[in-house]
Write an enzyme that holds these catalytic residues in place. Sequence first.
Site, PDB file in Angstrom:
ATOM      1  N   GLU A  47       0.853  -1.188   0.000  1.00 11.93           N
ATOM      2  CA  GLU A  47       0.000   0.000   0.000  1.00 11.93           C
ATOM      3  C   GLU A  47       0.889   1.238   0.000  1.00 11.93           C
ATOM      4  O   GLU A  47       1.792   1.359   0.835  1.00 11.93           O
ATOM      5  CB  GLU A  47      -0.919  -0.024   1.231  1.00 11.93           C
ATOM      6  CG  GLU A  47      -1.889   1.119   1.237  1.00 11.93           C
ATOM      7  CD  GLU A  47      -3.102   0.866   2.130  1.00 11.93           C
ATOM      8  OE1 GLU A  47      -3.357  -0.292   2.504  1.00 11.93           O
ATOM      9  OE2 GLU A  47      -3.788   1.857   2.449  1.00 11.93           O
ATOM     10  N   ASN A 105      -3.267  -1.645   7.738  1.00 15.48           N
ATOM     11  CA  ASN A 105      -4.561  -2.196   7.312  1.00 15.48           C
ATOM     12  C   ASN A 105      -4.340  -3.708   7.343  1.00 15.48           C
ATOM     13  O   ASN A 105      -3.921  -4.321   6.373  1.00 15.48           O
ATOM     14  CB  ASN A 105      -4.936  -1.705   5.913  1.00 15.48           C
ATOM     15  CG  ASN A 105      -5.320  -0.232   5.949  1.00 15.48           C
ATOM     16  OD1 ASN A 105      -5.889   0.257   6.926  1.00 15.48           O
ATOM     17  ND2 ASN A 105      -5.003   0.484   4.892  1.00 15.48           N
ATOM     18  N   GLU A 162     -10.667   4.465   9.123  1.00 13.47           N
ATOM     19  CA  GLU A 162     -10.825   4.072   7.720  1.00 13.47           C
ATOM     20  C   GLU A 162     -11.326   2.644   7.579  1.00 13.47           C
ATOM     21  O   GLU A 162     -10.807   1.856   6.793  1.00 13.47           O
ATOM     22  CB  GLU A 162      -9.502   4.248   6.968  1.00 13.47           C
ATOM     23  CG  GLU A 162      -8.997   5.683   6.994  1.00 13.47           C
ATOM     24  CD  GLU A 162      -7.798   5.935   6.097  1.00 13.47           C
ATOM     25  OE1 GLU A 162      -6.959   5.035   5.969  1.00 13.47           O
ATOM     26  OE2 GLU A 162      -7.726   7.032   5.525  1.00 13.47           O
ATOM     27  N   ARG A 210     -11.822  17.335  10.123  1.00 13.12           N
ATOM     28  CA  ARG A 210     -11.052  16.112  10.344  1.00 13.12           C
ATOM     29  C   ARG A 210      -9.744  16.396  11.084  1.00 13.12           C
ATOM     30  O   ARG A 210      -9.270  15.555  11.860  1.00 13.12           O
ATOM     31  CB  ARG A 210     -10.776  15.462   8.982  1.00 13.12           C
ATOM     32  CG  ARG A 210      -9.842  14.288   9.067  1.00 13.12           C
ATOM     33  CD  ARG A 210      -9.797  13.533   7.763  1.00 13.12           C
ATOM     34  NE  ARG A 210      -8.506  12.898   7.590  1.00 13.12           N
ATOM     35  CZ  ARG A 210      -8.107  12.300   6.472  1.00 13.12           C
ATOM     36  NH1 ARG A 210      -8.899  12.264   5.423  1.00 13.12           N
ATOM     37  NH2 ARG A 210      -6.934  11.742   6.399  1.00 13.12           N
ATOM     38  N   ASP A 265      -2.827  14.175   6.869  1.00 17.27           N
ATOM     39  CA  ASP A 265      -2.346  12.906   6.323  1.00 17.27           C
ATOM     40  C   ASP A 265      -1.109  13.055   5.442  1.00 17.27           C
ATOM     41  O   ASP A 265      -1.220  12.931   4.228  1.00 17.27           O
ATOM     42  CB  ASP A 265      -3.474  12.247   5.517  1.00 17.27           C
ATOM     43  CG  ASP A 265      -3.127  10.828   5.113  1.00 17.27           C
ATOM     44  OD1 ASP A 265      -2.122  10.310   5.605  1.00 17.27           O
ATOM     45  OD2 ASP A 265      -3.874  10.246   4.303  1.00 17.27           O
ATOM     46  N   GLU A 284       5.190   9.518  13.610  1.00 18.86           N
ATOM     47  CA  GLU A 284       5.118   8.687  12.400  1.00 18.86           C
ATOM     48  C   GLU A 284       5.369   9.586  11.197  1.00 18.86           C
ATOM     49  O   GLU A 284       4.585  10.478  10.899  1.00 18.86           O
ATOM     50  CB  GLU A 284       3.747   8.010  12.290  1.00 18.86           C
ATOM     51  CG  GLU A 284       3.603   7.155  11.033  1.00 18.86           C
ATOM     52  CD  GLU A 284       2.263   6.416  10.954  1.00 18.86           C
ATOM     53  OE1 GLU A 284       1.792   5.885  11.975  1.00 18.86           O
ATOM     54  OE2 GLU A 284       1.678   6.396   9.851  1.00 18.86           O
ATOM     55  N   GLU A 337       3.692   9.067  -0.785  1.00 15.99           N
ATOM     56  CA  GLU A 337       2.310   8.988  -1.255  1.00 15.99           C
ATOM     57  C   GLU A 337       1.820  10.317  -1.830  1.00 15.99           C
ATOM     58  O   GLU A 337       1.165  10.349  -2.869  1.00 15.99           O
ATOM     59  CB  GLU A 337       1.417   8.563  -0.081  1.00 15.99           C
ATOM     60  CG  GLU A 337      -0.056   8.538  -0.421  1.00 15.99           C
ATOM     61  CD  GLU A 337      -0.930   8.099   0.766  1.00 15.99           C
ATOM     62  OE1 GLU A 337      -0.379   7.796   1.838  1.00 15.99           O
ATOM     63  OE2 GLU A 337      -2.156   8.063   0.594  1.00 15.99           O
ATOM     64  N   HIS A 384      -4.269  18.244   0.419  1.00 12.34           N
ATOM     65  CA  HIS A 384      -5.202  17.191   0.031  1.00 12.34           C
ATOM     66  C   HIS A 384      -5.975  17.530  -1.245  1.00 12.34           C
ATOM     67  O   HIS A 384      -7.192  17.364  -1.311  1.00 12.34           O
ATOM     68  CB  HIS A 384      -6.187  16.910   1.171  1.00 12.34           C
ATOM     69  CG  HIS A 384      -6.506  15.440   1.301  1.00 12.34           C
ATOM     70  ND1 HIS A 384      -7.036  14.716   0.265  1.00 12.34           N
ATOM     71  CD2 HIS A 384      -6.352  14.570   2.326  1.00 12.34           C
ATOM     72  CE1 HIS A 384      -7.202  13.466   0.663  1.00 12.34           C
ATOM     73  NE2 HIS A 384      -6.781  13.336   1.906  1.00 12.34           N
TER      74      HIS A 384
END
Length: 719
Positions: free
Chosen positions: A182, A225, A306, A351, A380, A402, A408, A536
């Site tokens: 991912e 995930n 999620e 959010r 994110d 993190e 990404e 985003h």
Amino acid sequence: MTARRTSFIAILLLAVITPCHAEDGYRLWLRFDKVGDEHIRVAYLRQASRATVDGDSPVLNTVAKELTAGLTGLLGQPVPLVAEAGVAPGLIAGVWGASALVARYVSQADVQGLQPEGFLITQKEGQLIITALDERGVLYGAFFLLRHMQLLEPVEGIHILQNPKVKLRVLNHWDNLDRTVERGYAGFSIWNWHELPEYLDVRYTDYARANASIGINGAVVTNVNANALVFRHDYLEKAAALAGVFRPYGIKLYLTARFSAPIELGGLDTADPLDPRVQQWWKKKAEEVYRLIPDFGGFLVKANSEGQPGPQDYGRSHADGANMLADALAPFGGIVMWRAFIYSHEAPGDRAKQAYDEFVPLDGQFRANVLIQAKNGPIDFQPREPIHPLFGAMKKAPLMMEFQITKEYLGQGTHLVGLASLYEEVLQADTYARGKGSIVAKVADGTLYGQALTGMAGVANIGTARNWTGNLFGQADWYAFGRLAWDPYLSADIIFREWAEMAFTHAPAALDAIVWMLSGSYETCVRYMTPLGLHHIMAAGHHYGPGPWVDNMSRADWNSTYYHRADEQGLGFNRSESGSGALLQYAPGFRQQYADMDKCPEQYLLWFHHVPWNHRMHSGRTLWEELCWQYHQGASEVTALREKWRSVKAYIDEERYEQVNMHLAIQEKEARWWRDACLAYFKEFSRMEIPPGLEKPKHSLEYYESLEFPYAPGIRPRW
Ligand code: GCW
């Protein structure tokens, strides 16, 4: 010396002497080519032409192997491992307190400042000594010395004592059991679960040594995930085989725990953390894991985020969930890294506020072996975000950083972006939680509130690509993560220089050029993707390329329009007191700087404010003009990056030169695509023309909106 060790060294020497084929990037920063400067090489030879490693254990054998191989390469002649030390100048490595040989040279006073995993490198009576309180420390000392020599630093009179500032320095692999990754842009997962435990790919060892060389001491090998299957006995045996490869390099293996595993694997009808049967299931599972992997690190958990299962499915809190797992691991010394990347499934407010709202009230309720793992920013992994409001706000539970190493949202596999700059910006940012100077690095190393358990995680960017990271410069990001996890106060430029010198060349002109490329590239990327605090606005799903128009996702906060809020009046998300109030989650000293639209640092302007199109910016330009300028500037800086790379051609081997060159061509094309697509879109709201002197978008907005990339890499294979 044992016969095994002798034959091992012979094989090693052969490998070093055999001419290697053209560079393909596989060797990372561990190239150990012969030192070109004869003067320096001779000085090294005087001190390190023989080595003694006192002690026999898997980690110390690694030290022996790495030192002899590294030195043999650097010195250009075989460096033997000798049993007898002290008769001639040489290198001696061993654990202080366990090695009588080391004790001959190093006193209690010398090792005074050492902590676990730290090391001392010193010269005593003609001997070069590497010592530490534990084996890992010796390993890190050995790699430090090799780096020191790769950087051509003098060893004469050396005296270096270092301790890691962060305890858990961990890579997070978002790797699935089917080998897809991912958000991975470097091929498939290097973990071949199907062939484990019998087949141990040499990459596993090379991976472990690369990590150890930069101080990384843990790897979560499965995706957050998560798949419960990894807890099935045969998969645990596979994991145990990996742990066996990591162990000699001082790396602990961790797994992601799917919260519903007791149902999926255990056949229970619930995963309620307060249900004794569930607790029992995890206890038994922990016992099984530790039987197979005695030094197992623990669990990383994504829960109620999620679509992942979690304690809230049963009306329980994140603390209930984390503590239940922590209790199962505690008897064995294991820890839980519980992620704070959560946002509600119901129609959300802002959010950016949700993790703080959820976790701050729970502070103080977590077990001592739980860390809360928060992304660097509240949304994110955007190209640029203000720091997460949880930094400085969690006073009791250790907060673990993190970072995303895989890109990404920063150009994925094709863009050159030196992430050390992003990491540095975050770590140096001031939370003001305990007044001025309460920087994030102090949260990371636990000194802000005196937490003993500390950690830093990086979402890995490696895969089966021959050069590990696909984009060759991605290696610099892996390297930077390790260095900053060891010392979060290091500067990005030092890290860039270290990497560039070890990966490429010592030639000052070329080195300066490569460092220049790396150190400007982060700002460049922000400019052509999300300038002035935009965020985003990537295409939906795969996040490849621009998609400011995305407004049809099933959740409001998956849409770009939710984040940029462009309308005829202006652009940006009002998170000040008059808006969502997200700014109020920060300490007063932080808040003050951003509250006023006119004074807010412009790199976060549109993050915190909805700004009129004709708002006057510091440059004197209006917001619209500035936006256009930033996008153009960013794209033109990529052209400058390409040119700079051309200037170093003579210093770089052909294969790696071309790899980078081709990627830069893609980056230049994509930077222009970002610029044109975003400006074509925002123009619809500003209703203003692109200022004179700047290029107009090449195509219509419809054209950009129509582009589709169904096979862009890294997308979730399934939900
Ligand atoms: O937003 C995201 C990524 C997901 C990722 C998630 C997370 C692993 O797009 O791919 O899932 O963050 O961090 O959990």
